[in-house]
Write an enzyme that holds these catalytic residues in place. Structure first.
Site, PDB file in Angstrom:
ATOM      1  N   ASP A   7     105.774 -73.834 -38.743  1.00  0.00           N
ATOM      2  CA  ASP A   7     106.325 -74.111 -37.404  1.00  0.00           C
ATOM      3  C   ASP A   7     105.675 -75.351 -36.817  1.00  0.00           C
ATOM      4  OD1 ASP A   7     106.404 -70.638 -37.081  1.00  0.00           O
ATOM      5  OD2 ASP A   7     108.156 -71.919 -36.976  1.00  0.00           O
ATOM      6  N   ASP A  34     114.305 -65.602 -38.088  1.00  0.00           N
ATOM      7  CA  ASP A  34     112.962 -66.012 -37.692  1.00  0.00           C
ATOM      8  C   ASP A  34     112.590 -65.385 -36.350  1.00  0.00           C
ATOM      9  OD1 ASP A  34     111.382 -69.287 -37.122  1.00  0.00           O
ATOM     10  OD2 ASP A  34     110.622 -67.228 -37.105  1.00  0.00           O
TER      11      ASP A  34
HETATM   12  C1  DX5 Z   1     108.374 -68.372 -33.404  1.00  0.00           C
HETATM   13  C2  DX5 Z   1     108.089 -68.764 -34.828  1.00  0.00           C
HETATM   14  C3  DX5 Z   1     108.025 -67.620 -35.824  1.00  0.00           C
HETATM   15  C4  DX5 Z   1     106.994 -66.589 -35.528  1.00  0.00           C
HETATM   16  C5  DX5 Z   1     107.266 -65.361 -36.344  1.00  0.00           C
HETATM   17  O1  DX5 Z   1     108.775 -69.510 -32.704  1.00  0.00           O
HETATM   18  O2  DX5 Z   1     109.166 -69.598 -35.256  1.00  0.00           O
HETATM   19  O3  DX5 Z   1     107.768 -68.163 -37.106  1.00  0.00           O
HETATM   20  O4  DX5 Z   1     105.739 -67.093 -35.825  1.00  0.00           O
HETATM   21  O5  DX5 Z   1     106.246 -64.469 -36.112  1.00  0.00           O
HETATM   22  P1  DX5 Z   1     106.535 -62.976 -35.564  1.00  0.00           P
HETATM   23  O6  DX5 Z   1     106.789 -62.120 -36.782  1.00  0.00           O
HETATM   24  O7  DX5 Z   1     105.257 -62.601 -34.876  1.00  0.00           O
HETATM   25  O8  DX5 Z   1     107.708 -63.053 -34.636  1.00  0.00           O
HETATM   26 ZN    ZN Z   2     109.739 -70.558 -37.143  1.00  0.00          ZN
END
Ligand code: DX5
Ligand code: ZN
Length: 221
Positions: free
Chosen positions: A35, A176
Site C-alpha cells: 500500500d 482489499d
Molecule cells: C487499506 C489497505 C489494506 C489493509 C488490509 O487501505 O489497502 O491493504 O491493510 O488490512 P485489513 O485486513 O486489516 O483490512
Molecule cells: Zn491495499
C-alpha cells in the site's frame, strides 16, 4: 485456478520484512500487497517510493501488487521502478485520466488494475474492460488496516463479478479490506480471485504466518 493470496505488507512485522517476504515467496504466495499512500487521497502515509522499489530485492517468484492510494499516481512510477511482473492498482477516483494512467502501466510491461472505493458505483468499470488485467474492489474505505467491511461490499462484489463475466474478458477481481477468515470464504463464493490479507487474517493473532497462509489457501481454493 484457486484463489490467490496477496498479504498486505503494511500489516507485517516491519522489523523482519526481508525474512517475511522470503518466507512468503518460498511458500509460493502469488503477490505481496504494497500500500502506497500520499496523505492527500487518503489521510495516511505508509512506505515511500524507495521502499516500494526495494521490496523487489528478496523476491524470486512472488510479484509486487502495488496499491497506489495517491492522486495522479503516474508521477511515482519511475521512482518505484514499475516493470514487468508488477501488478499496479490506481484509483478511479484519483486519476484525471485513468485510461492514460492504465496505458502507462501497460507500456512498462506491468499489469494494470483499476481500484474503486466503496462509494464509487461498480458500473464505472464498464469503460475499462479492454485496458485492465484486474479490478481492485475496496471492501473498506482506503487508508487504514483494521477497519470493518464497508456497507454493501458483498453485493458490490457480486455485481462486479456479473459485469466481468458479461464482458467475456479474463479479468481478475481483487478484494482489499477486512478480508477476514469468515469474509474470505463468502468473497470467494461471490467471485473474488485475489485476496488482500491483512490484520483480519494472515497478519492476525490466530496463527503464525506460515500456518496462516496454508489455512487461507484451504479456505479460498
Ligand atoms: C487499506 C489497505 C489494506 C489493509 C488490509 O487501505 O489497502 O491493504 O491493510 O488490512 P485489513 O485486513 O486489516 O483490512
Ligand atoms: Zn491495499
Amino acid at each position: 485456478m484457486g484463489g490467490m493470496l496477496s498479504p498486505s505488507v503494511m500489516c507485517a512485522d516491519l522489523l523482519h520484512l526481508y525474512d517475511e517476504i522470503e518466507m512468503l515467496d518460498s511458500l509460493g504466495v502469488e503477490f505481496l500487497h504494497i500500500d502506497f499512500m500520499d496523505n492527500k487521497f487518503v489521510p495516511n502515509i505508509t512506505f515511500d517510493t524507495n521502499m516500494v522499489k526495494s521490496f523487489k530485492k528478496p523476491m524470486r517468484t512472488i510479484r509486487r501488487d502495488i496499491h497506489i492510494m495517491a492522486f495522479e499516481p503516474q508521477q511515482f512510477f519511475d521512482a518505484m521502478e514499475i516493470s514487468k511482473g508488477d501488478m499496479v492498482s490506481v484509483h478511479y477516483e484519483a486519476c484525471e485520466d485513468a485510461h492514460k494512467v492504465l496505458a502507462d502501466i501497460r507500456s512498462r510491461g506491468a499489469s494494470p488494475c483499476l481500484a474503486i472505493s466503496p462509494d464509487t458505483p461498480v458500473e464505472v468499470v464498464k469503460d475499462f474492460f479492454s485496458e485492465v488485467d484486474a479490478f481492485l474492489l475496496m471492501t473498506v474505505y482506503p487508508g487504514f488496516a483494521g477497519q470493518p467491511l464497508a456497507p454493501k461490499s458483498m453485493e458490490r462484489l457480486k455485481k462486479l463479478k456479473e459485469l466481468v463475466v458479461a464482458s467475456g474478458k479474463d479479468i481478475k477481481i481483487e478484494v482489499d479490506g477486512n478480508v477476514s477468515w469468515d469474509h474470505c470464504v463468502e468473497m470467494r463464493e461471490n467471485g473474488a480471485d485475489i485476496f488482500v490479507a491483512g490484520s483480519s487474517s494472515v497478519y492476525g493473532k490466530k496463527y503464525p504466518l506460515d500456518e496462516a497462509v496454508r489455512v487461507f489457501y484451504s479456505l479460498v481454493k
